[in-house]
Design a protein around this motif. Structure first.
Motif, PDB file in Angstrom:
ATOM      1  N   UNK A  61     -28.864  75.330 -18.542  1.00 15.47           N
ATOM      2  CA  UNK A  61     -28.921  74.241 -19.522  1.00 15.47           C
ATOM      3  C   UNK A  61     -28.456  72.917 -18.917  1.00 15.47           C
ATOM      4  N   UNK A  62     -27.420  72.967 -18.102  1.00 14.03           N
ATOM      5  CA  UNK A  62     -26.917  71.758 -17.448  1.00 14.03           C
ATOM      6  C   UNK A  62     -27.992  71.156 -16.554  1.00 14.03           C
ATOM      7  N   UNK A  79     -16.690  73.161 -27.906  1.00 19.92           N
ATOM      8  CA  UNK A  79     -15.727  74.216 -27.640  1.00 19.92           C
ATOM      9  C   UNK A  79     -14.744  73.881 -26.543  1.00 19.92           C
ATOM     10  N   UNK A  80     -14.687  74.724 -25.536  1.00 22.05           N
ATOM     11  CA  UNK A  80     -13.688  74.560 -24.485  1.00 22.05           C
ATOM     12  C   UNK A  80     -14.130  73.604 -23.388  1.00 22.05           C
ATOM     13  N   UNK A  81     -15.256  72.938 -23.565  1.00 18.05           N
ATOM     14  CA  UNK A  81     -15.593  71.800 -22.722  1.00 18.05           C
ATOM     15  C   UNK A  81     -16.283  72.097 -21.411  1.00 18.05           C
ATOM     16  N   UNK A  82     -16.832  73.303 -21.215  1.00 18.01           N
ATOM     17  CA  UNK A  82     -17.425  73.596 -19.908  1.00 18.01           C
ATOM     18  C   UNK A  82     -18.710  72.817 -19.661  1.00 18.01           C
ATOM     19  N   UNK A  83     -19.510  72.560 -20.712  1.00 21.99           N
ATOM     20  CA  UNK A  83     -20.690  71.719 -20.530  1.00 21.99           C
ATOM     21  C   UNK A  83     -20.286  70.257 -20.332  1.00 21.99           C
ATOM     22  N   UNK A  84     -19.381  69.772 -21.168  1.00 19.16           N
ATOM     23  CA  UNK A  84     -18.948  68.379 -21.068  1.00 19.16           C
ATOM     24  C   UNK A  84     -18.363  68.075 -19.697  1.00 19.16           C
ATOM     25  N   UNK A  85     -17.669  69.023 -19.122  1.00 20.08           N
ATOM     26  CA  UNK A  85     -17.074  68.829 -17.796  1.00 20.08           C
ATOM     27  C   UNK A  85     -18.145  68.530 -16.752  1.00 20.08           C
ATOM     28  N   UNK A  89     -19.157  64.765 -14.766  1.00 21.05           N
ATOM     29  CA  UNK A  89     -19.300  64.605 -13.326  1.00 21.05           C
ATOM     30  C   UNK A  89     -20.664  64.007 -12.973  1.00 21.05           C
ATOM     31  N   UNK A  90     -21.703  64.432 -13.705  1.00 21.59           N
ATOM     32  CA  UNK A  90     -23.052  63.922 -13.427  1.00 21.59           C
ATOM     33  C   UNK A  90     -23.214  62.476 -13.884  1.00 21.59           C
ATOM     34  N   UNK A  91     -22.638  62.124 -15.038  1.00 22.23           N
ATOM     35  CA  UNK A  91     -22.782  60.771 -15.575  1.00 22.23           C
ATOM     36  C   UNK A  91     -21.966  59.760 -14.784  1.00 22.23           C
ATOM     37  N   UNK A  92     -20.871  60.212 -14.170  1.00 21.82           N
ATOM     38  CA  UNK A  92     -20.083  59.344 -13.315  1.00 21.82           C
ATOM     39  C   UNK A  92     -19.256  58.322 -14.074  1.00 21.82           C
ATOM     40  N   UNK A  93     -18.566  57.457 -13.360  1.00 17.10           N
ATOM     41  CA  UNK A  93     -17.647  56.503 -13.995  1.00 17.10           C
ATOM     42  C   UNK A  93     -18.325  55.463 -14.872  1.00 17.10           C
ATOM     43  N   UNK A  94     -19.615  55.225 -14.653  1.00 18.66           N
ATOM     44  CA  UNK A  94     -20.336  54.248 -15.478  1.00 18.66           C
ATOM     45  C   UNK A  94     -20.979  54.884 -16.704  1.00 18.66           C
ATOM     46  N   UNK A  95     -20.939  56.185 -16.789  1.00 12.63           N
ATOM     47  CA  UNK A  95     -21.487  56.879 -17.940  1.00 12.63           C
ATOM     48  C   UNK A  95     -20.432  57.145 -19.001  1.00 12.63           C
ATOM     49  N   UNK A  96     -20.852  57.792 -20.078  1.00 10.77           N
ATOM     50  CA  UNK A  96     -19.946  58.170 -21.165  1.00 10.77           C
ATOM     51  C   UNK A  96     -20.321  59.560 -21.644  1.00 10.77           C
ATOM     52  N   UNK A 110     -10.596  72.534 -25.501  1.00 12.88           N
ATOM     53  CA  UNK A 110     -11.523  71.820 -24.638  1.00 12.88           C
ATOM     54  C   UNK A 110     -10.895  70.608 -23.994  1.00 12.88           C
ATOM     55  N   UNK A 111     -10.157  69.850 -24.777  1.00  9.64           N
ATOM     56  CA  UNK A 111      -9.506  68.651 -24.235  1.00  9.64           C
ATOM     57  C   UNK A 111      -8.488  69.036 -23.150  1.00  9.64           C
ATOM     58  N   UNK A 112      -7.736  70.094 -23.390  1.00  9.96           N
ATOM     59  CA  UNK A 112      -6.740  70.545 -22.417  1.00  9.96           C
ATOM     60  C   UNK A 112      -7.404  70.949 -21.105  1.00  9.96           C
ATOM     61  N   UNK A 113      -8.531  71.649 -21.175  1.00  9.60           N
ATOM     62  CA  UNK A 113      -9.211  72.079 -19.970  1.00  9.60           C
ATOM     63  C   UNK A 113      -9.823  70.899 -19.207  1.00  9.60           C
ATOM     64  N   UNK A 114     -10.329  69.913 -19.935  1.00 10.91           N
ATOM     65  CA  UNK A 114     -10.868  68.731 -19.263  1.00 10.91           C
ATOM     66  C   UNK A 114      -9.771  67.990 -18.502  1.00 10.91           C
ATOM     67  N   UNK A 115      -8.619  67.854 -19.134  1.00 10.44           N
ATOM     68  CA  UNK A 115      -7.493  67.192 -18.467  1.00 10.44           C
ATOM     69  C   UNK A 115      -7.063  67.987 -17.242  1.00 10.44           C
ATOM     70  N   UNK A 116      -7.055  69.315 -17.351  1.00 11.34           N
ATOM     71  CA  UNK A 116      -6.695  70.163 -16.219  1.00 11.34           C
ATOM     72  C   UNK A 116      -7.627  69.945 -15.029  1.00 11.34           C
ATOM     73  N   UNK A 117      -8.881  69.547 -15.311  1.00  9.14           N
ATOM     74  CA  UNK A 117      -9.849  69.282 -14.246  1.00  9.14           C
ATOM     75  C   UNK A 117      -9.868  67.800 -13.856  1.00  9.14           C
ATOM     76  N   UNK A 118      -8.902  67.040 -14.347  1.00  8.67           N
ATOM     77  CA  UNK A 118      -8.807  65.635 -13.974  1.00  8.67           C
ATOM     78  C   UNK A 118      -9.722  64.711 -14.730  1.00  8.67           C
TER      79      UNK A 118
END
Length: 257
Positions: A61-62, A79-85, A89-96, A110-118
């Motif tokens: 899907x990604x 959910x736990x943010x695995x797609x959003x993560x 990375x693909x959208x980069x700093x200029x994306x949202x 999900x928010x906790x896991x995203x923070x854990x991945x920086x």
């Protein structure tokens, strides 16, 4: 039946919660209770239930979403943010990229896991898929992975997500679906209604929630019915990609105007 439209659900005073008929106003709270209960074990149970294959489904899907640098992406029922993560990375700093879920416990995981991945720059928004709080034409891509079957009014959710897409934007719906082979379907039923609740009881200490998850899959529209619902919501060029023999399907459609 698995192919029934949610239009008939919204025309009635009741809807399905698994195999049980409940008042429409009650379903959201019941679903919230399920996911609040399973949130802390959600990723572990996904690995156990699918033998890790859910990671392959999500990777497909990604890749199909094809998020590019600078794009705006919304992950509904994230959910736990695995797609959003991966989208971040693909959208980069200029994306949202925005992680959205109606359930506060799942959103917190999900928010906790995203923070854990920086990934501290990914907003987390508690929102109902049926009435997303975003302006029309905001996003280049919207995804909903394994969440649509839990929505009470699926037609409303598809219209809401379509409205939030830019012209030319795409919606991807990844969901459990109907196995294409009858023998596979029978084996899948045995697994879903015998082994899945057992794993829920042993690992998550919650047999009932995992029995609901198995039932909710059977009540979800099949591949062709969902394709028609997406087209009715205003999406065009809707394609269906069957994975693992149709146990999972990814639908992709585009808002053309």
């Amino acid at each position: 039946m698995a192919s029934e439209s949610s239009k008939s659900e919204s025309a009635s005073d009741t809807t399905h919660f698994g195999y049980e008929q409940v008042p429409v106003a009650e379903k959201r709270g019941r679903v919230a209770g399920v996911f609040t209960s399973v949130a802390h074990k959600y990723d572990l149970m996904n690995d156990l239930m699918s033998l890790g294959i859910h990671r392959v489904w999500k990777r497909f899907a990604i890749d199909l979403a094809g998020v590019r640098p600078g794009e705006k992406v919304l992950d509904v029922a994230g959910g736990t943010g695995d797609l959003a993560r991966e989208f971040a990375r693909a959208a980069g700093p200029k994306g949202l990229v925005i992680l959205s879920d109606i359930n506060a416990a799942m959103l917190g995981e999900g928010r906790k896991r995203l923070v854990d991945h920086g990934l501290v720059h990914v907003p987390a928004v508690q929102a109902n898929a049926e009435a997303l709080p975003f302006a029309e034409g905001t996003f280049d891509c919207i995804t909903i992975g394994f969440g649509l079957r839990n929505v009470t009014d699926k037609d409303a959710a598809l219209r809401s997500m379509t409205r939030c897409l830019k012209p030319g934007g795409r919606l991807l719906v990844m969901e459990f679906s109907k196995p294409l082979n009858p023998l596979l379907g029978k084996a899948y039923d045995q697994y879903s209604f015998k082994l899945l609740p057992l794993m829920g009881r042993v690992v998550a200490r919650d047999e009932a929630s995992y029995r609901y998850l198995a039932e909710s899959i059977r009540m979800h529209p099949d591949q062709q019915t969902l394709k028609g619902m997406m087209e009715n919501a205003g999406l065009a060029r809707v394609q269906v990609y069957n994975l693992s023999g149709g146990i999972v399907a990814v639908h992709r459609g585009f808002r053309l105007e």
